[in-house]
Motif scaffolding. Structure first.
Motif, PDB file in Angstrom:
ATOM      1  N   MET A 373       1.023  -0.775  -0.113  1.00  0.00           N
ATOM      2  CA  MET A 373      -0.050  -0.040   0.246  1.00  0.00           C
ATOM      3  C   MET A 373       0.922   0.847   0.166  1.00  0.00           C
ATOM      4  O   MET A 373       0.514   2.346  -0.652  1.00  0.00           O
ATOM      5  CB  MET A 373      -0.690   0.086   1.037  1.00  0.00           C
ATOM      6  CG  MET A 373      -2.141  -0.790   1.615  1.00  0.00           C
ATOM      7  SD  MET A 373      -3.360  -1.104  -0.223  1.00  0.00           S
ATOM      8  CE  MET A 373      -4.524  -2.236   0.456  1.00  0.00           C
ATOM      9  N   GLN A 374       2.082   1.336   0.544  1.00  0.00           N
ATOM     10  CA  GLN A 374       2.941   2.199   0.587  1.00  0.00           C
ATOM     11  C   GLN A 374       3.253   2.558  -0.469  1.00  0.00           C
ATOM     12  O   GLN A 374       3.789   3.551  -0.554  1.00  0.00           O
ATOM     13  CB  GLN A 374       3.959   2.027   1.830  1.00  0.00           C
ATOM     14  CG  GLN A 374       4.494   2.896   1.720  1.00  0.00           C
ATOM     15  CD  GLN A 374       5.567   3.120   3.168  1.00  0.00           C
ATOM     16  OE1 GLN A 374       5.813   2.138   3.773  1.00  0.00           O
ATOM     17  NE2 GLN A 374       6.236   4.801   3.901  1.00  0.00           N
ATOM     18  N   GLN A 375       4.062   1.382  -1.029  1.00  0.00           N
ATOM     19  CA  GLN A 375       4.620   1.267  -1.990  1.00  0.00           C
ATOM     20  C   GLN A 375       3.777   2.628  -3.848  1.00  0.00           C
ATOM     21  O   GLN A 375       4.040   3.172  -4.770  1.00  0.00           O
ATOM     22  CB  GLN A 375       5.500   0.543  -2.499  1.00  0.00           C
ATOM     23  CG  GLN A 375       5.953   0.389  -4.063  1.00  0.00           C
ATOM     24  CD  GLN A 375       7.182   1.209  -3.830  1.00  0.00           C
ATOM     25  OE1 GLN A 375       8.044   0.768  -2.694  1.00  0.00           O
ATOM     26  NE2 GLN A 375       7.402   2.298  -4.482  1.00  0.00           N
ATOM     27  N   ARG A 380       1.790   6.483  -7.385  1.00  0.00           N
ATOM     28  CA  ARG A 380       0.971   7.380  -7.843  1.00  0.00           C
ATOM     29  C   ARG A 380       1.596   8.751  -7.991  1.00  0.00           C
ATOM     30  O   ARG A 380       1.205   9.131  -8.431  1.00  0.00           O
ATOM     31  CB  ARG A 380      -0.417   6.686  -7.171  1.00  0.00           C
ATOM     32  CG  ARG A 380      -1.162   5.762  -7.419  1.00  0.00           C
ATOM     33  CD  ARG A 380      -2.222   5.384  -6.686  1.00  0.00           C
ATOM     34  NE  ARG A 380      -3.133   6.321  -6.169  1.00  0.00           N
ATOM     35  CZ  ARG A 380      -4.626   6.408  -7.629  1.00  0.00           C
ATOM     36  NH1 ARG A 380      -4.519   5.904  -8.200  1.00  0.00           N
ATOM     37  NH2 ARG A 380      -4.934   7.811  -7.037  1.00  0.00           N
ATOM     38  N   ALA A 381       1.781   9.414  -6.552  1.00  0.00           N
ATOM     39  CA  ALA A 381       2.147  10.130  -6.142  1.00  0.00           C
ATOM     40  C   ALA A 381       3.494  10.544  -7.452  1.00  0.00           C
ATOM     41  O   ALA A 381       3.806  11.826  -7.631  1.00  0.00           O
ATOM     42  CB  ALA A 381       3.460  10.748  -4.954  1.00  0.00           C
ATOM     43  N   SER A 382       4.037   9.198  -7.694  1.00  0.00           N
ATOM     44  CA  SER A 382       5.399   9.843  -8.899  1.00  0.00           C
ATOM     45  C   SER A 382       4.780   9.859 -10.498  1.00  0.00           C
ATOM     46  O   SER A 382       5.494   9.908 -11.161  1.00  0.00           O
ATOM     47  CB  SER A 382       6.880   8.917  -9.272  1.00  0.00           C
ATOM     48  OG  SER A 382       6.266   7.590  -8.600  1.00  0.00           O
ATOM     49  N   GLU A 412      -6.003   4.464   4.701  1.00  0.00           N
ATOM     50  CA  GLU A 412      -4.446   5.237   4.916  1.00  0.00           C
ATOM     51  C   GLU A 412      -3.583   6.343   4.090  1.00  0.00           C
ATOM     52  O   GLU A 412      -3.158   7.092   4.326  1.00  0.00           O
ATOM     53  CB  GLU A 412      -3.977   4.508   6.091  1.00  0.00           C
ATOM     54  CG  GLU A 412      -3.088   4.984   6.959  1.00  0.00           C
ATOM     55  CD  GLU A 412      -1.998   3.436   7.847  1.00  0.00           C
ATOM     56  OE1 GLU A 412      -0.856   4.252   7.935  1.00  0.00           O
ATOM     57  OE2 GLU A 412      -3.050   2.847   7.493  1.00  0.00           O
ATOM     58  N   PHE A 413      -3.426   4.833   3.170  1.00  0.00           N
ATOM     59  CA  PHE A 413      -2.753   5.462   1.965  1.00  0.00           C
ATOM     60  C   PHE A 413      -3.487   5.811   0.869  1.00  0.00           C
ATOM     61  O   PHE A 413      -2.544   6.375  -0.245  1.00  0.00           O
ATOM     62  CB  PHE A 413      -1.525   4.132   1.184  1.00  0.00           C
ATOM     63  CG  PHE A 413      -0.515   3.707   2.973  1.00  0.00           C
ATOM     64  CD1 PHE A 413       0.426   4.377   3.188  1.00  0.00           C
ATOM     65  CD2 PHE A 413      -1.408   2.955   3.526  1.00  0.00           C
ATOM     66  CE1 PHE A 413       1.377   4.154   4.059  1.00  0.00           C
ATOM     67  CE2 PHE A 413      -0.322   1.962   4.602  1.00  0.00           C
ATOM     68  CZ  PHE A 413       1.096   2.857   4.936  1.00  0.00           C
ATOM     69  N   ASP A 414      -4.115   6.181   0.851  1.00  0.00           N
ATOM     70  CA  ASP A 414      -5.469   7.365  -0.138  1.00  0.00           C
ATOM     71  C   ASP A 414      -4.691   5.787  -1.337  1.00  0.00           C
ATOM     72  O   ASP A 414      -4.806   6.622  -2.367  1.00  0.00           O
ATOM     73  CB  ASP A 414      -4.867   8.349  -0.117  1.00  0.00           C
ATOM     74  CG  ASP A 414      -6.194   9.021  -1.120  1.00  0.00           C
ATOM     75  OD1 ASP A 414      -7.135   8.501  -0.914  1.00  0.00           O
ATOM     76  OD2 ASP A 414      -5.392  10.175  -1.249  1.00  0.00           O
TER      77      ASP A 414
END
Length: 575
Positions: A373-375, A380-382, A412-414
């Motif tokens: 999830m964090q990855q 997605r942000a990049s 939590e991680f959207d």
């Protein structure tokens, strides 16, 4: 075992001699006490009851009678009433006293003998199965303790093979035929073992559904032959109330060699042999030291999993998943990797299967979900927006709170639910299918994709596939690697792809390594693929570099079709 044998075994020869010497010394001591205190008319003669009672308690009624006679004669015709006047006692006096001595010795001995017989009976009950009357596990342990010293002294004549039998479908048999069916089968198997030609094994019932047979005089070269003889003696079809019932039995063998001196360890090895026979789905297995070392190594590795998670030894790698039609990357599969401080890189195949049979798999799955999830959020942000597939176990899905934990991590991680795919190995779906379906429906409501991993290698059922809310069928690499040369694999892969198409779901082939694999799968109509032809699993950073430089690999068949279409159009032909 009679009383004489019991006493013979209870006390050694030196101990018996010492006890007799002590008792005779006590008789002599009492006699001297009576003489030097003035004679038989004083109370000191009653001290003779002590050695008489002790003799009866220790040696039974025979010992009590013998010491009573010795004491009666010692205080009898040669003991005066008064040593000062040397007046002798009447015969009736010492005879009557001797009679009382005999009564005390006899009663003490009979009481002792009765208590011993009762204790022996209790011990026999404790060493016997109450239903079959066969010696039980405790009796087998005692028998092993008895033979081990003799075996070490004379290896040539005292070699033993311990064969254990386990009935593994006992619950199904009891459900179908009642509780007496196991007892009936055990009785029949025990009788057949006793009647084995050329063998006279000692048979024990070590558990409700387990037998053990101890074969003396077994050489190492004879073990396999004897195990096969036991399999023939103990068939899978057993008789019960004029019916033939199927018995799922497994045999484990342990050759008791010169290195074994612990009965408990021998029994443990027998259990390991049965478990290994069950795991390997074979009728019989003979224990070896290598098997024990392998199990010990696996347990040690499992103990390191929790610490490894805390120390950050686990990382996630990602393998691309590609659309076969145009070669574009549409997602990745997240794969766990373990860099052990001593063992180095540990393959998931070395710890995941064992973890799935314990609560460790829940810790591993929680770690994987959070890391992925964090990855996904970082990618997605990049600007990299791909679906990530995560392998989960059926145990995870049925764990209370699993779905809620997944939803909370998405929040939590959207991360949108459609960016997550859960891959479930088909073998884990067979148990509690209705509960699995209910839990999967909760996940699909959040747009999470569900796929079946390793299709074709487990326990497939079209009914289960019909029930499950799945969107993707993954064909195992064992069928893909040798396409199209392997005709058998070709038929299976073709059938799986057609099945997926008929069910309205997508298909993905694992293990694509050659252009020939890719071309053939595209011809069959497979939707997606992954394998070393595209990329091996990569770390998150390496995957970004690969993704940014990736050039789509298209099937040759697709290229030829495009070229043909282009030529037809240029010549004015209808499409």
């Amino acid at each position: 075992m009679n009383l004489g044998n019991y006493l013979f075994r209870k006390y050694t020869q030196p101990q018996r001699l010492l006890l007799v010497t002590v008792l005779m010394t006590a008789v002599a001591g009492v006699t001297a006490l009576v003489w030097y205190t003035g004679g038989i008319k004083y109370v000191y003669s009653h001290s003779m009851y002590i050695p008489i009672a002790i003799a009866g308690i220790v040696f039974g009624y025979k010992g009590g009678v013998i010491i009573a006679l010795a004491g009666g004669l010692a205080l009898g015709p040669w003991m005066p009433i008064n040593t000062a006047t040397m007046e002798m006692q009447d015969t009736i006096n010492w005879v009557y006293r001797t009679f009382y001595f005999l009564a005390v010795g006899l009663l003490a001995g009979l009481s002792s003998d009765t208590s011993r017989r009762y204790i022996q009976r209790l011990k026999q009950f404790a060493r016997r199965d109450p239903v079959s009357k066969l010696p039980n596990r405790k009796a087998l342990l005692e028998r092993l303790e008895e033979i081990l010293p003799r075996r070490n002294q004379d290896l040539d004549s005292c070699c033993y093979l311990l064969v254990t039998l386990s009935i593994d479908n006992g619950m199904a048999l009891r459900s179908a035929f009642g509780f007496s069916v196991i007892d009936s089968i055990i009785d029949g198997y025990a009788r057949q073992l006793h009647e084995m030609p050329n063998h006279q094994p000692e048979v024990f019932r070590i558990h409700g559904g387990q037998l053990a047979a101890l074969f003396p005089g077994t050489k190492p070269d004879d073990v396999d032959v004897l195990m096969q003889a036991c399999l023939k003696t103990l068939p899978e079809n057993a008789n019960f109330q004029s019916l033939s019932v199927y018995v799922n039995r497994h045999l484990g063998g342990v050759l008791i060699d010169n290195h074994e001196n612990d009965p408990q360890a021998i029994m443990q090895h027998a259990e390991i042999a049965i478990a290994r026979a069950n795991d390997k789905m074979t009728d019989a297995f003979v224990y070896t030291q290598e098997v024990s070392e392998s199990i010990a190594s696996q347990l040690a590795l499992m103990a390191d999993v929790t610490d490894g998670l805390k120390r950050g030894e686990f990382t996630m790698h990602y393998q691309p998943k590609v659309a076969l039609a145009d070669g574009k990357v549409y997602g990745v599969e997240a794969l766990i990797r373990w860099q052990h401080p001593v063992r180095g890189w540990v393959s998931p195949d070395e710890f995941i299967p064992n973890a799935e049979h314990s609560t460790l798999i829940l810790k591993i799955s929680e770690f994987v979900l959070r890391e992925v999830m964090q990855q996904v959020s970082k990618w997605r942000a990049s600007g990299i927006d791909l679906q990530v597939a995560i392998n989960v176990s059926g145990h995870d899905i049925l764990q209370p709170g699993f779905a809620q934990m997944l939803f909370e991590l998405l929040k939590e991680f959207d991360v949108p639910g459609e960016r997550i795919e859960l891959e479930i190995t088909e073998g884990t779906l067979i148990e509690d299918i209705d509960e699995v379906v209910a839990e999967l429906l909760k996940l699909t409501e959040a747009q999470i994709t569900v796929s079946i991993d390793d299709f074709g290698t487990g326990y497939s059922s079209l009914q289960y596939l019909y029930k499950l809310p799945i969107s993707l069928l993954k064909i195992d690499q064992v069928f893909v690697r040798y396409l199209p040369e392997d005709k058998g694999a070709s038929y299976i892969v073709s059938a799986a792809i057609v099945l997926a198409q008929k069910m309205g779901i997508k298909s993905l082939a694992e293990g694509i390594e050659t252009q020939a694999n890719l071309d053939y799968l595209q011809q069959l109509g497979c939707d997606y693929g992954q394998g070393y032809l595209y990329s091996k699993p990569l770390s998150a950073d390496n995957f970004i570099a690969w993704y940014q430089n990736y050039q789509p690999i298209c099937p040759k068949a697709s290229q030829l079709a495009k070229e043909s279409t282009a030529n037809d159009t240029s010549m004015g032909r209808p499409l």
